[in-house]
Structures are given as C-alpha cells and as structure tokens.
Motif scaffolding. Structure first.
Motif, short mmCIF file in Angstrom:
data_model
loop_
_atom_site.label_atom_id
_atom_site.label_comp_id
_atom_site.label_asym_id
_atom_site.label_seq_id
_atom_site.Cartn_x
_atom_site.Cartn_y
_atom_site.Cartn_z
N ASN A 216 0.84 -1.19 0.00
CA ASN A 216 0.00 0.00 0.00
C ASN A 216 0.87 1.24 0.00
O ASN A 216 2.05 1.20 0.37
N GLN A 217 0.28 2.36 -0.40
CA GLN A 217 1.00 3.62 -0.41
C GLN A 217 0.08 4.74 0.04
O GLN A 217 -1.15 4.61 0.02
N CYS B 145 -4.30 5.20 3.12
CA CYS B 145 -3.48 4.19 2.48
C CYS B 145 -4.32 3.47 1.43
O CYS B 145 -5.51 3.22 1.65
N ALA C 2 -1.09 -0.18 -3.96
CA ALA C 2 -0.33 0.35 -5.09
C ALA C 2 -0.95 -0.15 -6.39
O ALA C 2 -1.50 -1.26 -6.46
N PRO D 168 0.30 -0.77 -9.91
CA PRO D 168 1.50 -0.76 -10.77
C PRO D 168 1.25 -0.98 -12.25
O PRO D 168 2.19 -0.91 -13.03
N CYS E 95 -7.48 2.54 -8.93
CA CYS E 95 -6.77 3.61 -8.23
C CYS E 95 -7.75 4.62 -7.65
O CYS E 95 -8.92 4.67 -8.03
N GLN F 292 -0.85 6.90 -7.42
CA GLN F 292 -0.79 5.44 -7.44
C GLN F 292 -0.31 4.91 -8.79
O GLN F 292 0.18 3.79 -8.88
N ASN G 284 3.92 4.19 -11.62
CA ASN G 284 4.73 3.16 -12.27
C ASN G 284 4.68 3.28 -13.79
O ASN G 284 5.50 2.69 -14.50
N SER H 240 8.51 -4.47 -4.99
CA SER H 240 8.28 -3.06 -5.30
C SER H 240 8.76 -2.18 -4.15
O SER H 240 9.09 -2.65 -3.06
N PHE I 298 7.03 -0.49 -2.37
CA PHE I 298 6.03 -0.51 -1.31
C PHE I 298 5.97 -1.86 -0.60
O PHE I 298 5.02 -2.16 0.11
#
Length: 610
Positions: free
Chosen positions: A50-51, A59, A62, A64, A70, A75, A78, A234, A236
């Motif tokens: 998570n980010q 949170c 992610a 990618p 999203c 997010q 990438n 990753s 994250f």
C-alpha cells in the motif's frame, strides 16, 4: 547563559516528543491516520503493498499496471510519465491510464504523434489505427514503417510479400496473384491450388495455466525476503510484475503485455501471438487500448461489430454504426459520411480528397460545400480541381466579391461589403459593426470618420489619441451598446444603474426606475454614502449617519461625533437637542432633560450606599 541553553534544549526535546507522538503507536487501533494504516515497530505505516494517497490522509493498494484500480494519480506513477487515475466525475475510484494526448506502450506512457506529425522516437507514433509498429519516426516525422504500405492518407498497413505472410484483405498481399485466405489470414497465390498452413496460431480467448504454483503476486517482501521469480519486490514492499507485464488471475505468473518479450505461455491475450520473441497481434489486427488483447477484425463492411476499432480494417474513417432495429439491434460497420465514401472495389472507406489530390470520380473530392470536379491532368491522372470562377484558398474553392448576406465558406470571400465576416455560412457584419441599409456601420467603440457613420443613437465620432471612434455624446453614458442620458437630479427616473452611480456614487442602483441607495448606505449631500455610526472612523461629515437625527452628527478628528449644538447623550447613545432633551425610543413624543437623568441616577446611588 547556560540556563538559556538548557531551556532551549528542553524545548526541542518536548517539541520532538509531541511530533513523534502523532505517529507512534502500540497497536493498530491507535492508527486513525493515515486511514487504513497499521502499527509496525511502534509507528503508524501503510501495510505492505500500500502507499499513501489523498495528500497522505489514507493508504491504498499500489496500482502498478495499466488499468489498475486507483483513487489517486500518484498510485499510477509506475507508468513513469504523463499518467493519471482516470475516473468519472462522481466516482471515487478509477483506473490507471495515460493522460489525454498520450498512449501506453511497453510499460510507460508516450506522447502520441499521428502520421506526418513531429516525433523524436518511433514509440511516439500512433494514430487512429492502433498498431504501435505500423509507423516509425523518420527524420523527425511519423511515417509508415518498413514493411508497411500506405493504403491511403496516413493509414499504414502491414504488407505481405510472400505466400504465408499475414493479412486481412487481398490488398495486403503485395505480389502477383496475391490474395488473402479468409480462413488462415495468410497470403496465398490465387493462381495456385496449393494451400498453406500458417505457422502463427491465433488465440481466441485468454487462458493461462497456474499449475500447482502458489500465489505470489501482492505478497509482502523485503531485501531479506525477496519475491520468487519472475516477480520483483516493489518500493512498497509487495511482489509485482516487471514493467510490460501483468499478473494472471491466480497471481502465480507474470503475463506479457503486447509489445513485451514473451514465451508462448506468457502471451495469453485475445488473439495475441508471439512473433520474433515478442507478444503482439497478427498482421493488420489492431491492438486493444489495454495492451493485452487484440481487436477482432472484420473483413466485410456488413460484418457485425461492437467497437469502432473492429471496423478499422476499412480505414480510420470507418466506425461501428448504431444498432439496427430491423435486424435484432445488431451493429455493423459503416463509413463516416462527412469524411469518406464506401469504395467497394478497394473494400475501404475512401477518404475524400482535397484540392490537388488524386481522385477517380467527382464524389472523391471534397472542399467545403462547393462541388469539386475530378479532372484529368496531362499524365491522365485524376486530380481534384476547383470549378471555374473559383480559386483555391487554403484547400477550399472560394469565390470573391460576396456581399452582405450572401452564402460563403470563408471570410476571404466577403469582400464586396466592408467590415464583413463569414459566420454560419453567410457574410455578416463583424464585431463592432451593425447592419444598416446593406452596409456595416460602426457601433460604440468602433473606428469612424464622421458622426453620420455612428449608428447608435446619441453617438458622435470623437478623436482621442489620434484615433476616431464612435462614442456617446457628452450628455449621455454608454452601457450595453446604448447611450443613456446623464441625470441632473436624483429624483429623475432611470433606466440602468450606471445613471445612478454616475450621479449618486457606487452605493446606489436603479430600482423600479428610481435611483436608490443600498441598504448599508444613506442619502446625504446629494450622494449615497456608507452608513457610519457615532464614534466610527470617517473622512467627511456626509458619511456620518444617525437615522432621522443625521443632521446632528459631523466628522471631527476622523470620527463621527455629535455637533457642538447637539451634545452627546450617553444614556441614549445619541445626540441630544440644544435644550438637552432627547427623544425616548418607543415613546409618544415625551422627553426628559439629560440633567434630570443624572440627578435621578445620583439620588439612587445615594440611597443604595446609605
């Protein structure tokens, strides 16, 4: 001195403790912000994979990959550049995608450049026919790539030069007696009965085998606990696929996007094939925007369709038409009537040709609303040509000398009447001019030579700064392209508020044909002034306001105060009369002397104290 230093150190320690206390924790329930965070090593952090999103307040997993779910543009980072979280206005979630004017290819977003447009790399070249390989950047311009032919303006298709090469249409096979086998989608020699077995097999559905592998995608990872191949750890802390790849449904494998190096097992998108070690689409089968699947191509204009790209076999000017109510609401391909005409011989929507371009019949040519003819040149080739009495201006056949009101295509044609432009297909007066007696005469603010040219009532031709323009005469005010009379007294009737503000000031307006002051203003000395109460700052006596007793106040020492003839009454917060009498609010005209009030108050105090 040392005591001051100790105090400063203690202050810093206390401050740092207060800052850390915001993030420190002992259990997950203490982590209310960021939303969805957990307690790890005494700190509130986002879980693995998570980010932080929404300005660090929440949170989220992610995202990618292209089309990943999203909530925040961040997010989708990438995708490297020009990415966005595309969502509807009323939706909180969307999908990672490239920004408008960009397209996705091999793990990142590229600025899109169509045929003939400026480019720096071949990856930038992509037009309406979605094939990232059909154009290349050559000398700074996008043009058809090697091995592709230009079917018509800006439409590049893969050419088949030998038996067995891929194709969709007979025209794709560029050799003698070349034809496209509709069963195998490969070029054959129409004069030879020999059949050809294609080496490329098209998939009709996306399948992948996960076998007995366990799920790895999304699992937590670190430098000491790496991900199993082919997954990467990753930033994250979660296992993800490399750029240009995406996980299968089971999360056990990384599958290849179109354009990425691939094995047969990795290239599982709809109709996707592996050619020269790269996952892609068969010849002249276009790429879906998700860059995982190929778009099923139609071979006949009457074939059913679901999306426009399915019809691009017939060119960029072909679309998937509306449902046919008489045929079970089935949709089929059709040409865009404003752009192309159906050519049954070449099996395509042939784009209309412009002036000077090649043509076969008159209907090929299009240049505005004029009927353009297809004339043979000295080489016997058809060329779209302007009719007699017209000239080619910016690709249009135009006439000249058109008058006010005549049909037109461009302003260059409207030359007979001065100050005209072509609007909505007619020569009309340009901005700042008004039609009068088949002429375009200047309105307020437009250039003029004499008063007679100014068409608005009560305007004259005035020279200011060396330029003469139509303006309202001295006794009038300009508002809304009209000249209104100036007022000489506030009781005169009005039409627009400008008449009032010009006479009474900005605190007035025109209501029911009468100039009135705003509620927070009052009328005094022939102007509307802001209501300024007793002892409030002022710049002139006209601003001071005391209701019906306004004539008793004046501005002294920059404050509104009672004048010398009307002493201030503290009891009633007003200005008393010369005899010390004030009106009692709500009374029936009775009054009492100020001195008597003080006497009564003094007597009451004496009784209370004794």
């Amino acid at each position: 001195m040392w005591s001051a230093k100790v105090f400063l150190i203690l202050a810093c320690i206390l401050h740092s403790h207060s800052v850390l206390s915001i993030w420190t924790c002992t259990e997950d329930t203490e982590c209310s912000l960021p939303q969805g965070s957990v307690c790890e090593a005494g700190m509130c952090v986002c879980p693995a994979g998570n980010q932080l999103v929404l300005g660090g307040t929440a949170c989220a997993a992610a995202a990618p990959y292209l089309t990943s779910t999203c909530r925040d543009d961040l997010q989708c980072s990438n995708l490297l550049t020009s990415f966005q979280c595309r969502r509807e206005e009323d939706e909180t979630e969307g999908q990672c995608d490239c920004q408008p004017g960009f397209h996705y290819f091999v793990g990142r977003c590229w600025k899109s450049a169509d045929y003939g447009e400026v480019c720096e790399r071949s990856e930038e070249c992509l037009g309406a026919l979605r094939d990232p390989y059909n154009m290349a950047c050559d000398e700074g311009r996008c043009t058809c790539a090697e091995g592709y032919y230009e079917r018509q303006r800006g439409e590049c298709r893969k050419a088949g030069y030998a038996v067995g090469d891929g194709c969709i249409l007979d025209e794709d096979c560029k050799f003698t007696n070349g034809a496209c086998n509709p069963s195998t989608f490969t070029c054959v020699n129409s004069a030879s009965p020999t059949t050809f077995t294609p080496t490329i097999k098209m998939k009709t559905n996306a399948t992948s085998s996960s076998g007995s592998l366990s799920r790895s995608h999304g699992n937590a990872c670190s430098a000491s606990s790496p991900c199993p191949e082919p997954f990467l750890c990753s930033a994250f802390g979660a296992c993800v696929c490399a750029r240009g790849y995406y996980p299968n449904t089971a999360g056990t494998q990384c599958l290849a996007e179109l354009g990425s190096p691939s094995t047969e097992a990795q290239c599982t998108g709809f109709m996707a094939v592996v050619q020269d070690g790269v996952c892609g689409c068969p010849a002249n089968v276009y790429f879906d925007e998700n860059m995982r699947d190929c778009v099923k191509a139609t071979r006949r204009i009457t074939d059913s369709c679901v999306t426009d790209p399915m019809c691009h076999t017939f060119g960029a000017a072909s679309i998937c038409g509306p449902p046919d109510e008489d045929n079970w609401y089935i949709r089929s391909c059709e040409c865009v009537p404003e752009q192309a005409v159906w050519d049954s011989e070449r099996n395509m929507c042939r784009l209309f040709a412009g002036i000077g371009e090649s043509c076969q019949v008159n209907s090929d040519c299009l240049a505005g609303t004029q009927e353009i003819t297809c004339e043979l040149n000295e080489l016997g080739q058809g060329v779209c040509t302007c009719p007699v009495d017209t000239v080619n201006i910016d690709g249009l056949c135009l006439t000249s000398g058109l008058s006010l009101g005549e049909a037109c295509q461009m302003t260059q044609e409207c030359t007979e009447t001065e100050h005209t432009v072509c609007e909505e297909g007619r020569c009309s007066c340009s901005a700042g001019y008004e039609e009068r007696d088949d002429m375009c005469l200047p309105t307020i603010g437009s250039p003029c030579l004499e008063d007679a040219e100014c068409v608005v009532n009560n305007t004259v031709c005035l020279n200011a700064g060396g330029t003469s323009t139509c303006q309202c005469s001295a006794a009038f005010l300009e508002y809304g392209e009209t000249c209104w009379p100036r007022l000489s007294h506030h009781t005169q009737s009005c039409n627009v508020s400008l008449q009032c503000t010009e006479y009474l000031g900005s605190g007035s307006n025109c209501t029911n044909a009468t100039c009135q002051c705003f509620e927070d203003h009052h009328f005094r000395d022939d102007r509307c002034w802001p209501k300024t109460g007793l002892f409030e700052p002022c710049s002139r006596s006209s601003e001071c306001y005391l209701g019906e007793l306004t004539d008793r106040v004046q501005c002294r020492n920059s404050l509104c105060q009672c004048s010398f003839y009307f002493p201030y009454s503290e009891a009633h917060h007003t200005c008393a009369g010369p005899d010390g009498m004030v009106s009692i609010p709500g009374g029936s005209g009775s009054s009492v002397a100020v001195s008597s009030i003080f006497t009564i108050v003094a007597a009451l105090l004496y009784v209370l104290l004794h």
